[in-house]
Scaffold this motif. Structure first.
Motif, mmCIF file in Angstrom:
data_model
loop_
_atom_site.group_PDB
_atom_site.id
_atom_site.type_symbol
_atom_site.label_atom_id
_atom_site.label_comp_id
_atom_site.label_asym_id
_atom_site.label_seq_id
_atom_site.Cartn_x
_atom_site.Cartn_y
_atom_site.Cartn_z
ATOM 1 N N SER A 45 -2.150 -74.890 66.611
ATOM 2 C CA SER A 45 -0.968 -74.269 66.334
ATOM 3 C C SER A 45 0.374 -75.121 65.753
ATOM 4 O O SER A 45 0.188 -76.226 65.595
ATOM 5 C CB SER A 45 -0.406 -73.133 67.469
ATOM 6 O OG SER A 45 -0.324 -74.290 68.314
ATOM 7 N N HIS B 89 9.396 -67.843 63.050
ATOM 8 C CA HIS B 89 9.062 -68.288 61.867
ATOM 9 C C HIS B 89 7.672 -67.930 61.427
ATOM 10 O O HIS B 89 6.618 -68.548 62.221
ATOM 11 C CB HIS B 89 8.888 -69.761 61.834
ATOM 12 C CG HIS B 89 8.862 -70.482 60.434
ATOM 13 N ND1 HIS B 89 8.305 -71.754 60.367
ATOM 14 C CD2 HIS B 89 9.257 -69.994 59.313
ATOM 15 C CE1 HIS B 89 8.429 -72.250 58.903
ATOM 16 N NE2 HIS B 89 9.067 -71.077 58.475
ATOM 17 N N PRO B 90 7.485 -66.729 60.760
ATOM 18 C CA PRO B 90 6.075 -66.105 60.600
ATOM 19 C C PRO B 90 5.147 -67.253 59.967
ATOM 20 O O PRO B 90 5.605 -68.229 59.210
ATOM 21 C CB PRO B 90 6.364 -65.278 59.480
ATOM 22 C CG PRO B 90 7.500 -64.822 59.636
ATOM 23 C CD PRO B 90 8.344 -65.884 60.119
ATOM 24 N N GLY B 91 3.634 -67.128 60.515
ATOM 25 C CA GLY B 91 2.911 -68.143 59.800
ATOM 26 C C GLY B 91 2.009 -67.715 58.707
ATOM 27 O O GLY B 91 1.311 -68.296 58.103
ATOM 28 N N GLY B 92 2.202 -66.311 58.324
ATOM 29 C CA GLY B 92 1.522 -65.630 57.324
ATOM 30 C C GLY B 92 2.564 -64.429 56.661
ATOM 31 O O GLY B 92 3.582 -64.707 56.565
ATOM 32 N N ASP B 93 1.775 -63.349 56.492
ATOM 33 C CA ASP B 93 2.523 -62.083 56.118
ATOM 34 C C ASP B 93 3.788 -61.827 57.179
ATOM 35 O O ASP B 93 3.526 -61.453 58.357
ATOM 36 C CB ASP B 93 1.517 -61.164 56.018
ATOM 37 C CG ASP B 93 2.211 -59.704 55.551
ATOM 38 O OD1 ASP B 93 3.569 -59.569 55.285
ATOM 39 O OD2 ASP B 93 1.271 -58.761 55.227
ATOM 40 N N PRO B 94 4.869 -61.762 56.728
ATOM 41 C CA PRO B 94 5.853 -61.347 57.442
ATOM 42 C C PRO B 94 5.985 -59.864 58.150
ATOM 43 O O PRO B 94 6.574 -59.620 59.079
ATOM 44 C CB PRO B 94 7.109 -61.625 56.725
ATOM 45 C CG PRO B 94 6.832 -61.482 55.523
ATOM 46 C CD PRO B 94 5.401 -61.868 55.228
ATOM 47 N N ARG C 227 9.958 -66.833 55.311
ATOM 48 C CA ARG C 227 9.198 -67.237 54.035
ATOM 49 C C ARG C 227 9.157 -66.009 52.852
ATOM 50 O O ARG C 227 8.454 -66.192 52.043
ATOM 51 C CB ARG C 227 7.676 -67.353 54.541
ATOM 52 C CG ARG C 227 7.518 -68.317 55.548
ATOM 53 C CD ARG C 227 6.488 -68.505 55.948
ATOM 54 N NE ARG C 227 5.954 -69.348 57.093
ATOM 55 C CZ ARG C 227 5.856 -70.680 57.279
ATOM 56 N NH1 ARG C 227 6.133 -71.553 56.118
ATOM 57 N NH2 ARG C 227 5.802 -71.273 58.255
ATOM 58 N N GLN D 49 0.817 -65.574 64.683
ATOM 59 C CA GLN D 49 0.463 -66.160 63.589
ATOM 60 C C GLN D 49 0.142 -67.562 63.631
ATOM 61 O O GLN D 49 0.599 -68.236 62.595
ATOM 62 C CB GLN D 49 1.233 -65.668 62.285
ATOM 63 C CG GLN D 49 0.880 -63.928 62.129
ATOM 64 C CD GLN D 49 1.906 -63.685 60.971
ATOM 65 O OE1 GLN D 49 2.781 -64.395 60.386
ATOM 66 N NE2 GLN D 49 1.467 -62.703 60.069
ATOM 67 N N ASP D 50 -0.205 -68.080 64.646
ATOM 68 C CA ASP D 50 -0.314 -69.500 64.880
ATOM 69 C C ASP D 50 0.994 -70.445 64.763
ATOM 70 O O ASP D 50 0.492 -71.743 64.775
ATOM 71 C CB ASP D 50 -1.401 -70.052 63.743
ATOM 72 C CG ASP D 50 -2.831 -69.655 63.980
ATOM 73 O OD1 ASP D 50 -3.334 -69.580 65.232
ATOM 74 O OD2 ASP D 50 -3.541 -69.471 63.172
ATOM 75 N N GLU D 51 2.079 -69.680 64.996
ATOM 76 C CA GLU D 51 3.398 -70.443 65.010
ATOM 77 C C GLU D 51 3.681 -70.060 66.255
ATOM 78 O O GLU D 51 3.984 -68.830 66.888
ATOM 79 C CB GLU D 51 4.308 -69.993 63.842
ATOM 80 C CG GLU D 51 3.669 -70.569 62.418
ATOM 81 C CD GLU D 51 4.638 -71.731 62.020
ATOM 82 O OE1 GLU D 51 5.388 -72.172 62.716
ATOM 83 O OE2 GLU D 51 4.645 -71.940 60.768
ATOM 84 N N ALA E 44 4.076 -59.659 61.413
ATOM 85 C CA ALA E 44 4.871 -60.491 62.103
ATOM 86 C C ALA E 44 6.167 -59.987 62.722
ATOM 87 O O ALA E 44 6.348 -60.137 63.841
ATOM 88 C CB ALA E 44 4.992 -62.243 61.564
#
Length: 569
Positions: free
Chosen positions: A143, A192-197, A225, A168-170, A200
């Motif tokens: 993560s 802080h989204p790790g992918g699709d906001p 992002r 999302q792994d964050e 998230a």
């Protein structure tokens, strides 16, 4: 200049007499701040702090800063603190009052604690890294932890819960912050989204509701992002179709996008946000950074490498990141909140024969009952508002946003006008400037799928292509229109179908139209093309035109069109 700015902003928000003297600390403030996580307890505040040099926010208000500091991935960059020092100095110079909280992305624990100490010296208030990570962003389980919350401990305290939650792994930082004077509870999430906001965003609001069910104002700040508009462009239209995450947060979740509503930079494509369930009194984005340091791209490599002295001279004491920070002054929500955005309109963009801009009305219903607010927009000639009347039906505990298109003929003389936007019984006057010139796209399309805009058909690259909307399919005919920039003679149109091995959308039956003014189009050619990827040409008698339109009435694969390149000659 600085003093005038502070007085002006303070007067606009609260009576100046209500602002406590800078540096005063309520006598009731005792004890130590609680709720900090690993690494944030010691060493976050300078041993001696100079007297306050910024006004303090009044009781019942909180000033939150959001910044993506890009100081977490490269060890050499994280070890060098020049950019953080620059940020502390600039922040103290650009905000109207001492920040009560900072929500930070892309920063490690040592960096957050260093920034807190530097900000203490720059402002005269005591700052503490309340939730901060360790010395590396990447954790043993794969993560990422690179968010932090910094609090002004002269004005704020933090009660449990505080810590991190993985989405999302964050790891998303959160803390139950509140005003020390007891006037406002403000739980803060640095996300802080790790992918699709979009998914998230739902996870963030669920986290906030679970951890802080009795919050007065909830803040979700961070880099999502993605810009607000679903279709990316350099100039984001105020009335664009928004991304799903933005729609979810500002609609069903009743958060306000503070920078969109109050920062005066609504059309800027930025990915940093301060979303708040509460009242947005004022907000700002450090857009002056663009003018003060226009060559940020030249600064970034040296700072990323941890060698700021090798950067161009103008960068060394000014660069802090390649995106500007934002701030928002927040207060407890009102039962019904109404805003009109933007505060001023410039009709400086043209589409064919028309100048266009948007105004957006927004209502947030914080009550337990649904409500309806009529929306009326009055625009005197030569301006037109579409629609001129409508209504905003707002369910309980939700927000609704409606866009109105303001137009004028392209040849409207430059000058100043006004439109009146009335939401319910609250009128707002919006100044409208008709500029001497207007910018105009090189190409238009009747529709397009996100990521396959009409500009891809005029970029000189047959590996890219325009595609009309196919999800859901839009009925034919569809068209693409070239803007030649001036009236000139044309006698043919060239059409290059997709060149990627897929002929979906290849135009079979076509018509070609021309226009000199963008209002009236005349058909000059029609016919049928073969279903293959070879270059097609439609010839016609030479005619004067500024706009040339290719319309497809039948195409391969379904009810949509595609084009790798379209040119005239």
């Amino acid at each position: 200049m600085r003093k005038t700015l502070f007085l002006t902003l303070a007067a606009a928000l609260v009576p100046l007499s209500a602002v406590p003297a800078a540096g005063s600390v309520p006598a009731s403030v005792t004890g130590s701040v609680t709720g900090s996580v690993t690494g944030s307890v010691a060493g976050s505040v300078a041993g001696s702090v100079a007297g306050p040099r910024l006004p303090r926010t009044p009781a019942g208000q909180v000033l939150v800063v959001q910044a993506g500091l890009q100081d977490s991935v490269r060890p050499a960059d994280a070890a060098d603190t020049t950019d953080l020092d620059n940020f502390a100095v600039r922040l103290a110079a650009k905000v109207p009052a001492a920040p009560d909280a900072l929500v930070l992305n892309e920063i490690l624990g040592p960096g957050a604690r260093h920034l807190a100490a530097r900000l203490s010296k720059a402002t005269g208030y005591r700052y503490r890294a309340e939730v901060a990570g360790e010395r590396a962003a990447f954790r043993p389980d794969g993560s990422v932890r690179e968010t932090a919350v910094v609090l002004n401990t002269d004005t704020m305290t933090a009660a449990r819960p505080s810590g991190y939650e993985r989405v999302q792994d964050e790891d998303q930082a959160y803390t139950g912050a509140a005003r020390r004077d007891g006037s406002l509870q403000v739980p803060i999430l640095a996300v802080h989204p790790g992918g699709d906001p979009a998914p998230a965003a739902g996870a963030f609001t669920a986290l906030a509701a679970a951890k802080f069910p009795r919050a007065q104002v909830t803040v979700l700040g961070g880099d999502f992002r993605a810009a607000r508009c679903a279709v990316p462009s350099v100039d984001q239209a105020v009335g664009c179709a928004p991304q799903a995450f933005w729609t979810e947060l500002t609609g069903p979740q009743a958060y306000s996008d503070a920078l969109f509503e109050r920062a005066g930079a609504q059309s800027r494509p930025h990915s940093g946000y301060v979303f708040a369930r509460g009242q947005v009194l004022s907000a700002g984005l450090d857009t002056a950074y663009d003018a003060d340091l226009p060559g940020r791209a030249a600064c970034k490599p040296a700072f990323d490498a941890g060698r700021p002295r090798s950067a161009p001279r103008e960068c060394r004491s000014a660069y802090y990141a390649d995106v500007p920070f934002g701030w928002a002054l927040l207060a407890a929500p009102r039962p019904v909140q109404q805003t009109v955005v933007p505060a001023r309109i410039a009709l400086d963009h043209c589409e064919l024969a028309e100048r266009r801009a948007d105004v957006v009305a927004r209502v947030v219903n914080n009550t337990g009952d649904p409500l309806t607010r009529p929306l009326t927009v009055t625009a005197d000639a030569p301006l037109t508002a579409t629609p001129a009347t409508s209504s905003l039906d707002v369910p309980a505990h939700r927000g609704v946003t409606a866009a109105v298109r303001i137009t004028a003929p392209r040849d409207t003389p430059p000058g100043e006008h006004r439109v009146k936007v009335t939401v319910g019984d609250e009128p707002t006057e919006v100044p409208v400037t008709v500029t001497e010139t207007c910018t105009e796209p090189q190409v238009y399309a009747s529709s397009f799928h996100a990521g396959f805009g009409p500009e891809r058909a005029v970029d000189g690259d047959i590996a890219t292509f325009w595609h009309s909307e196919y999800s859901p399919p839009t009925p034919l005919p569809q068209s693409i229109t070239l803007n030649l920039g001036e009236v000139r003679q044309v006698s043919k149109l060239d059409y290059q179908p997709r060149f990627d091995g897929n002929l979906n959308g290849t135009i079979l039956d076509y018509k070609v139209y021309v226009s000199t003014d963008g209002r009236t189009f005349t058909e000059v050619a029609a016919g049928t093309w073969a279903l293959d990827a070879r270059l097609k040409t439609a010839g016609f008698a030479a005619v004067e035109a500024r706009y040339v339109r290719l319309e497809g009435t039948r195409a391969s694969g379904g009810s949509y069109l595609s084009a790798a390149e379209v040119n005239t000659g």
